[in-house]
Scaffold this motif. Structure first.
Motif, PDB file in Angstrom:
ATOM      1  N   ALA A 168     -19.238 -82.460  92.214  1.00 39.76           N
ATOM      2  CA  ALA A 168     -18.344 -83.077  91.215  1.00 39.76           C
ATOM      3  C   ALA A 168     -18.036 -84.526  91.563  1.00 39.76           C
ATOM      4  CB  ALA A 168     -17.051 -82.277  91.135  1.00 39.76           C
ATOM      5  N   LYS A 170      -7.737 -89.912  86.331  1.00 40.51           N
ATOM      6  CA  LYS A 170      -9.040 -89.757  85.654  1.00 40.51           C
ATOM      7  C   LYS A 170     -10.070 -89.145  86.592  1.00 40.51           C
ATOM      8  CE  LYS A 170     -11.201 -92.703  82.691  1.00 40.51           C
ATOM      9  NZ  LYS A 170     -11.226 -92.042  81.390  1.00 40.51           N
ATOM     10  N   ALA A 171     -10.086 -89.676  87.812  1.00 40.24           N
ATOM     11  CA  ALA A 171     -11.067 -89.161  88.774  1.00 40.24           C
ATOM     12  C   ALA A 171     -10.792 -87.686  89.070  1.00 40.24           C
ATOM     13  CB  ALA A 171     -11.029 -89.994  90.058  1.00 40.24           C
ATOM     14  N   SER A 227     -11.892 -85.688  86.074  1.00 39.50           N
ATOM     15  CA  SER A 227     -13.348 -85.568  85.896  1.00 39.50           C
ATOM     16  C   SER A 227     -13.929 -84.550  86.886  1.00 39.50           C
ATOM     17  CB  SER A 227     -14.040 -86.922  86.019  1.00 39.50           C
ATOM     18  OG  SER A 227     -14.100 -87.299  87.357  1.00 39.50           O
ATOM     19  N   GLU A 228     -13.361 -84.466  88.084  1.00 35.95           N
ATOM     20  CA  GLU A 228     -13.896 -83.490  89.050  1.00 35.95           C
ATOM     21  C   GLU A 228     -13.518 -82.056  88.643  1.00 35.95           C
ATOM     22  OE1 GLU A 228     -13.734 -84.385  93.187  1.00 35.95           O
ATOM     23  OE2 GLU A 228     -14.509 -86.417  92.874  1.00 35.95           O
ATOM     24  N   ASP A 241      -7.271 -87.449  79.666  1.00 38.90           N
ATOM     25  CA  ASP A 241      -8.329 -88.269  79.055  1.00 38.90           C
ATOM     26  C   ASP A 241      -9.716 -87.756  79.428  1.00 38.90           C
ATOM     27  OD1 ASP A 241      -6.531 -89.824  77.769  1.00 38.90           O
ATOM     28  OD2 ASP A 241      -6.787 -91.619  78.985  1.00 38.90           O
ATOM     29  N   GLU A 242      -9.773 -86.967  80.477  1.00 37.21           N
ATOM     30  CA  GLU A 242     -11.068 -86.386  80.874  1.00 37.21           C
ATOM     31  C   GLU A 242     -11.270 -85.003  80.274  1.00 37.21           C
ATOM     32  OE1 GLU A 242     -13.605 -87.827  82.701  1.00 37.21           O
ATOM     33  OE2 GLU A 242     -12.388 -89.614  82.344  1.00 37.21           O
ATOM     34  N   SER A 244     -15.096 -91.757  91.909  1.00 26.41           N
ATOM     35  CA  SER A 244     -14.102 -91.024  92.711  1.00 26.41           C
ATOM     36  C   SER A 244     -13.958 -91.641  94.088  1.00 26.41           C
ATOM     37  CB  SER A 244     -14.522 -89.564  92.893  1.00 26.41           C
ATOM     38  OG  SER A 244     -14.326 -88.840  91.729  1.00 26.41           O
ATOM     39  N   SER A 254     -18.377 -88.623  92.607  1.00 24.61           N
ATOM     40  CA  SER A 254     -19.064 -89.738  91.955  1.00 24.61           C
ATOM     41  C   SER A 254     -18.688 -90.996  92.705  1.00 24.61           C
ATOM     42  CB  SER A 254     -18.594 -89.860  90.505  1.00 24.61           C
ATOM     43  OG  SER A 254     -17.210 -90.164  90.499  1.00 24.61           O
ATOM     44  N   LYS A 314     -13.069 -81.116  85.589  1.00 22.16           N
ATOM     45  CA  LYS A 314     -13.926 -80.834  84.432  1.00 22.16           C
ATOM     46  C   LYS A 314     -15.320 -80.423  84.907  1.00 22.16           C
ATOM     47  CE  LYS A 314     -14.583 -81.306  79.865  1.00 22.16           C
ATOM     48  NZ  LYS A 314     -13.698 -80.683  78.874  1.00 22.16           N
ATOM     49  N   ALA A 315     -15.842 -81.195  85.859  1.00 18.83           N
ATOM     50  CA  ALA A 315     -17.204 -80.910  86.335  1.00 18.83           C
ATOM     51  C   ALA A 315     -17.313 -79.515  86.937  1.00 18.83           C
ATOM     52  CB  ALA A 315     -17.624 -81.961  87.367  1.00 18.83           C
TER      53      ALA A 315
END
Ligand code: NOJ
Length: 834
Positions: A357, A91-92, A95-96, A146-147, A362, A359, A98-99
């Motif tokens: 990106a 996920k982490a 998400s990066e 999922d991201e 992360s 967080s 994606k960002a």
């Protein structure tokens, strides 16, 4: 076909129906090396709101950019044996990506599987066992997708060594194998193909993976990216893969043939070794192939639908709604540059937005994985965790792996190896936003305890180092070895390691220190197994830790383990042998051979399976790892949930695909290069024809599709197929197994319960034990928790080459709950009658 995919196909088909031939081709072909911000960029279809897709490495973080997290490697992730954490790492990662505006993450890596201890890229994947690779690969795919980013599972299949993976790399720079005619062929038997190499891919397909990358090598003497049996049959029919197959970068060797064989997208677009030439096997040539009817338009439709479908199957993708564009350029770190920085072409414009990106999430996950990955191999006299109360007042920190590399933290693709190891090298390497080195982190904790610290990065002047060791109550030596991808050579290692010894004079350094310091702690930070024999039995080497590459938090994780803030709970994801001869060697010498052959003679006896079969005692076995506390197990329960059947039920017929896309071939004039609209960028690959003189092959009496090619949709899946990952019944839960684990030591700790199964040999011989489950629990002292496992139909099956399906043999199956592949704690039985 799974309902989610069917709906996704319907949506994708509606879009594809509106496309011209050139628009469809544009989706299938990379625009060329450097012709777009990402490592791979497809053409776009602006008329329908479809952007150029950004494909970017990779499995440990976003490559070629800044302000990202450098996550622990795949191998470190596998060492945690913690499913939930592995999902969260996915996920982490997602998400990066994606960002940063990435659409497809080139990862996770589940091949190489780790057949060869010195294989250059083993550190990217999760460990030398198909079950472990499958669980970790699937959890990572789920996390990433999922991201809202598509995962591209790589490399299908048999890329177990870097030597000779492709011709150009090895005939020129890589040592001058001038006679080399073809990439190495991984020759894999049918049973091993199913039980070992394809197994993890099946898990990731079941998890919904949107894309798969075919590898550089040949498989049974046909290139993986044009191997119809592999792509059309095994992958798409038997394993029911619904997404798209993309070539590894330059792994395509033919045009029409590769598309008929099941390749859906070519990257980066050009033919290999022709970077920036604008020459592609596809692009305009694919367009021409459709017009001259060498390629049925139905295949092009299928390619385009497969490329778009994952974006509809994975809801969070929002491909058409989002107007996002990658916020970085893989080709320059500067904020502004020419539109095509790699080609030095175009107007100056913004290239990098330096989007942060990262967080807190992360950070937390990257650090947790790093800590949980560390494996305690030896702890004589319980010298760890370090406590001042044990008389430790003076500590020496030594070894090349302890401090920064003199060349920095970010040599291109992590090719610098004289300091702390954060990853191996190659396309899976990413930039470190910063690194917390072992030296810094250990020193910080030591100071908190009033311990005095000395540090040396000297690994050659051993008399000097010995003197420092003399003065220390405890010496912590961080050593290691690296490897990576074949296009980079480091100190004579062309991707694969030349040997399994420690780098930077590690063995001699440890011996010199252990000679003079009674409490020497060794931390081995390496990309795979290394030889420990020169010092492992020395009395003064009181403790040894192993870790795979841990990313940016490497030092912090090590320090927390050394000082007992975190109790080690990692397990070895491979076997460390006593003798080099017990490992499968890299084929690195060809003696003028033109078409190198790599026969996978170990068959299904990968890693611990081989050692068990031949009763060879390893130094440290697969699954091994100590803790500061101790655990006892009891109360094994095995409950039957569904009664097992010897044979798989026949799968349902395929859901029909309404191939409403028109198959008529339009006027070639429609596909001519629109010179009045586009000024061609040098090296950029366009889908357009350069002249309209198309000869229809219908006029050619001799024209034939390749043998076995059938454009019609099949209605009956093979017995082993019929669902995502194979026959859906393979995933039926047959038994539930559980056991009680008690922490009867002093510290809170994580315990990895491992479930191994010994198969009967009614029909075929199998390895003495195979991993079929793991469950990690964290338990307070004097408390207990139950570990639980589900045994699936698939877990008790063997691949029957005759019936070309999975069968369950009748007989007794021994069920072992174990602390490692060699240390069985509880034994039970499952009897399967006829
Ligand atoms: C080649 C590598 O084998 C592959 O893993 C990677 O994704 C591509 N290069 C793109 O960098």
């Amino acid at each position: 076909m799974d309902r989610i995919w069917q709906k996704a196909y319907d949506k994708a088909r509606k879009l594809v129906e509106k496309m011209s031939i050139t628009e469809k081709v544009n989706l299938t072909t990379g625009t060329g090396w450097g012709s777009g911000p990402c490592i791979g960029n497809t053409g776009s279809v602006p008329r329908l709101g479809i952007p150029s897709l950004c494909l970017q490495d990779g499995p440990n973080g976003v490559r070629f950019t800044d302000f990202i997290t450098h996550f622990p490697s795949g191998l470190a992730t596998g060492s945690t044996f913690n499913k939930e954490l592995i999902y969260l790492r996915g996920k982490a990662l997602g998400s990066e990506h994606k960002a940063k505006g990435v659409n497809v993450v080139l990862g996770p890596t589940v091949g190489p599987i780790g057949l060869k201890a010195a294989g250059g890229r083993n550190w990217e994947s999760f460990g030398a066992d198909p079950y472990l690779q499958g669980i970790c690969g699937a959890a990572t795919v789920e996390g990433i997708q999922d991201e809202g980013v598509i995962a591209c599972v790589r490399h299908l299949i048999g890329n177990e060594q870097e030597h000779f993976r492709q011709v150009g790399e090895w005939s020129d720079e890589g040592g001058g194998w001038e006679n080399l005619q073809s990439s190495i062929s991984a020759n894999i038997g049918d049973r091993a193909m199913h039980e070992i190499y394809l197994w993890p891919f099946a898990d990731t397909i079941r998890a919904g993976a949107g894309s798969i990358m075919c590898s550089y090598n040949q498989v049974n003497n046909t290139y993986a990216c044009e191997n119809s049996y592999l792509l059309n049959y095994l992958l798409k029919e038997e394993l029911g893969f619904q997404g798209f197959v993309v070539s590894d970068w330059g792994a395509q060797h033919t045009g029409v043939e590769s598309s008929l064989a099941g390749l859906d997208m070519t990257m980066p677009g050009e033919t290999f070794d022709n970077w920036l030439s604008g020459k592609s096997y596809w692009g305009p040539l694919l367009t021409r192939a459709v017009y001259n009817q060498t390629l049925p338009q139905s295949r092009l439709n299928d390619m385009a639908i497969r490329i778009l479908a994952p974006f509809f199957a994975i809801e969070a993708c929002n491909l058409l709604q989002e107007n996002h564009h990658p916020s970085f350029s893989s080709w320059t770190f500067h904020t502004f540059g020419q539109e095509f920085p790699y080609q030095h072409y175009g107007p100056i414009m913004q290239q990098n937005w330096h989007v942060d990106a990262r967080s807190a999430f992360s950070d937390e996950i990257a650090l947790s994985v790093a800590k949980e990955a560390i494996v305690l191999l030896k702890n004589e006299g319980h010298n760890l965790p370090i406590a001042k109360s044990d008389g430790i007042r003076r500590v020496l920190i030594a070894g090349a792996g302890a401090g920064p590399d003199p060349k920095g933290y970010n040599c291109k693709d992590q090719r610098c190896v004289e300091g702390v190891l954060t990853s191996g090298w190659g396309s899976a390497a990413v930039n470190n936003p910063y690194v917390i080195t072992p030296y810094e982190a250990i020193q910080e904790k030591a100071i908190e305890q009033g311990i005095v610290v000395d540090y040396t990065s000297d690994v050659w002047e051993l008399d000097n180092v010995g003197e420092l060791a003399d003065y220390a109550d405890m010496a912590i030596v961080v050593v290691g070895a690296s490897s990576g991808e074949g296009y980079i050579e480091v100190d004579g290692n062309f991707g694969d390691r030349n040997n399994l010894t420690l780098w930077n004079n590690g063995d001699e350094l440890i011996c010199a220190i252990a000679e003079r310091c009674r409490k020497t702690i060794v931390i081995v930070n390496s990309v795979g197994p290394v030889s420990l024999d020169k010092w492992i039995d020395k009395e003064n080497v009181v403790a040894v830790l192993y870790s795979a590459p841990l990313g940016q938090f490497v030092g912090k994780a090590m320090a927390e383990v050394l000082f007992g803030e975190f109790n080690p709970s990692g397990k070895l994801p491979f076997t460390i042998a006593k003798k080099k001869s017990h490992y499968v060697p890299i084929i690195s010498d060809l003696e003028d051979c033109e078409n190198p052959q790599d026969n996978f003679d170990r068959d299904i006896y990968l890693d611990y399976r081989f050692f068990d079969k031949h009763t060879i005692k390893p130094l440290y076995e697969f699954g091994y790892g100590l803790s500061y506390t101790s655990f006892t197990l009891c109360d094994l329960k095995i409950i039957e949930i569904n009664s097992p059947s010897e044979y798989l039920p026949y799968p349902e017929e395929y859901l029909p695909i309404y191939n409403t896309c028109e198959d008529d071939v339009c006027d070639p004039e429609d596909a001519l290069f629109p010179h009045d609209e586009i000024r061609p960028v040098p090296g950029f690959i366009y889908p357009y024809l350069y002249n309209e003189n198309i000869r229809s092959v219908e006029d050619d009496e001799n024209f034939e599709y390749p043998k076995g090619y059938n454009p019609d949709q099949k209605t009956c899946p093979p017995l082993a197929g019929g669902g995502l990952g194979g026959n859906p019944a393979l995933w039926d839960v047959l038994y539930e197994v559980s056991a009680e684990v008690k922490n009867d030591g002093k510290y809170k700790g994580g315990y990895v319960a491992q479930l191994y199964i010994e198969f009967p040999s009614t029909i075929l011989l199998s390895p003495p034990k195979v991993l079929r489950g793991f469950d990690k629990v964290f338990i307070e002292p004097n408390e207990s928790k139950r570990v639980k496992f589900e045994i699936l139909h698939r877990d008790l099956s063997i691949w029957d080459t005759e019936s070309q399906s999975w069968i369950i043999q009748t007989g007794t199956y021994n069920v072992y709950i174990a602390s490692s592949s060699r240390r069985v704690e509880l034994t039970g039985e499952i009897d399967i009658g006829c």
